[in-house]
Scaffold this active site. Structure first.
Site, mmCIF file in Angstrom:
data_model
loop_
_atom_site.group_PDB
_atom_site.id
_atom_site.type_symbol
_atom_site.label_atom_id
_atom_site.label_comp_id
_atom_site.label_asym_id
_atom_site.label_seq_id
_atom_site.Cartn_x
_atom_site.Cartn_y
_atom_site.Cartn_z
ATOM 1 N N LYS A 35 0.826 -1.208 0.000
ATOM 2 C CA LYS A 35 0.000 0.000 0.000
ATOM 3 C C LYS A 35 0.860 1.258 0.000
ATOM 4 O O LYS A 35 0.592 2.216 0.715
ATOM 5 C CB LYS A 35 -0.939 -0.018 1.207
ATOM 6 C CG LYS A 35 -1.886 -1.209 1.202
ATOM 7 C CD LYS A 35 -2.854 -1.159 2.348
ATOM 8 C CE LYS A 35 -3.752 -2.362 2.413
ATOM 9 N NZ LYS A 35 -4.444 -2.716 1.203
ATOM 10 N N CYS A 36 1.884 1.256 -0.820
ATOM 11 C CA CYS A 36 2.875 2.331 -0.872
ATOM 12 C C CYS A 36 2.803 3.011 -2.237
ATOM 13 O O CYS A 36 2.391 2.398 -3.218
ATOM 14 C CB CYS A 36 4.264 1.713 -0.658
ATOM 15 S SG CYS A 36 5.655 2.843 -0.813
ATOM 16 N N GLY A 37 3.233 4.252 -2.290
ATOM 17 C CA GLY A 37 3.301 4.947 -3.571
ATOM 18 C C GLY A 37 4.255 4.288 -4.548
ATOM 19 O O GLY A 37 4.153 4.489 -5.758
ATOM 20 N N THR A 39 4.567 0.922 -4.720
ATOM 21 C CA THR A 39 4.124 -0.466 -4.887
ATOM 22 C C THR A 39 4.121 -0.885 -6.349
ATOM 23 O O THR A 39 4.422 -2.040 -6.662
ATOM 24 C CB THR A 39 2.728 -0.676 -4.263
ATOM 25 O OG1 THR A 39 2.817 -0.380 -2.864
ATOM 26 C CG2 THR A 39 2.233 -2.095 -4.437
#
Length: 159
Positions: A35-37, A39
């Protein structure tokens, strides 16, 4: 001299994964999060894996929830996300800490072997990449902002 081969991890499905199994290969070790920018870099990591695996590259993903709680899932959720969203075929390990007193011993080694900006050791965010040569020595450390495709030259030089 120590190398990554002195360490062991555990796969998402709970099996032991001695890094000595990767002797003679070029290894790209990445702390990941669902759930990361960054990803979307799973796509590029998988592309590297598929393009170079027959020449001796292995990508190893190490999920980590230490940065903005961006990997909250359990092993089954992480495996499902990686498979269904990015068709990840490279080995994924159990969720670990990369910083602090509970940091996985492999990451303690990686951070000492290849320091970051201004000599800092701490991993700053998800998708920090460590490149390891065929002898198990850390030869590169790349920031999360470095796209996987940008590593092709460094990887090819080691293959």
């Amino acid at each position: 001299m120590a190398s990554i081969y002195d360490f062991e991890a555990e796969t998402l499905d709970g099996r032991p994964a001695p890094l000595s199994a990767y002797k003679g290969q070029v290894v790209l070790i990445v702390n990941t999060a669902s759930k990361c920018g960054f990803t979307r870099q799973y796509e590029g990591l998988e592309a590297l894996h598929r393009r170079y695996r027959d020449r001796g590259l292995v990508v190893l993903g190490f999920p980590c929830n230490q940065f903005g709680q961006q990997e909250p899932g359990d092993a089954a959720e992480i495996a499902s996300f990686c498979a269904l969203t990015y068709d990840v075929d490279f080995p994924m390990m159990r969720k670990i800490d990369v910083n602090g007193p509970k940091a996985h011993p492999l990451y303690a080694y990686l951070k000492k072997a290849k320091k970051g900006v201004l000599g800092t050791e701490a991993v700053k965010w998800n998708f920090t990449k460590f490149l390891v040569d065929r002898d198990g020595q850390v030869v590169g450390r790349f920031a999360p902002t470095v796209e996987p495709k940008a590593l092709e030259g460094a990887i090819e030089a080691l293959l």
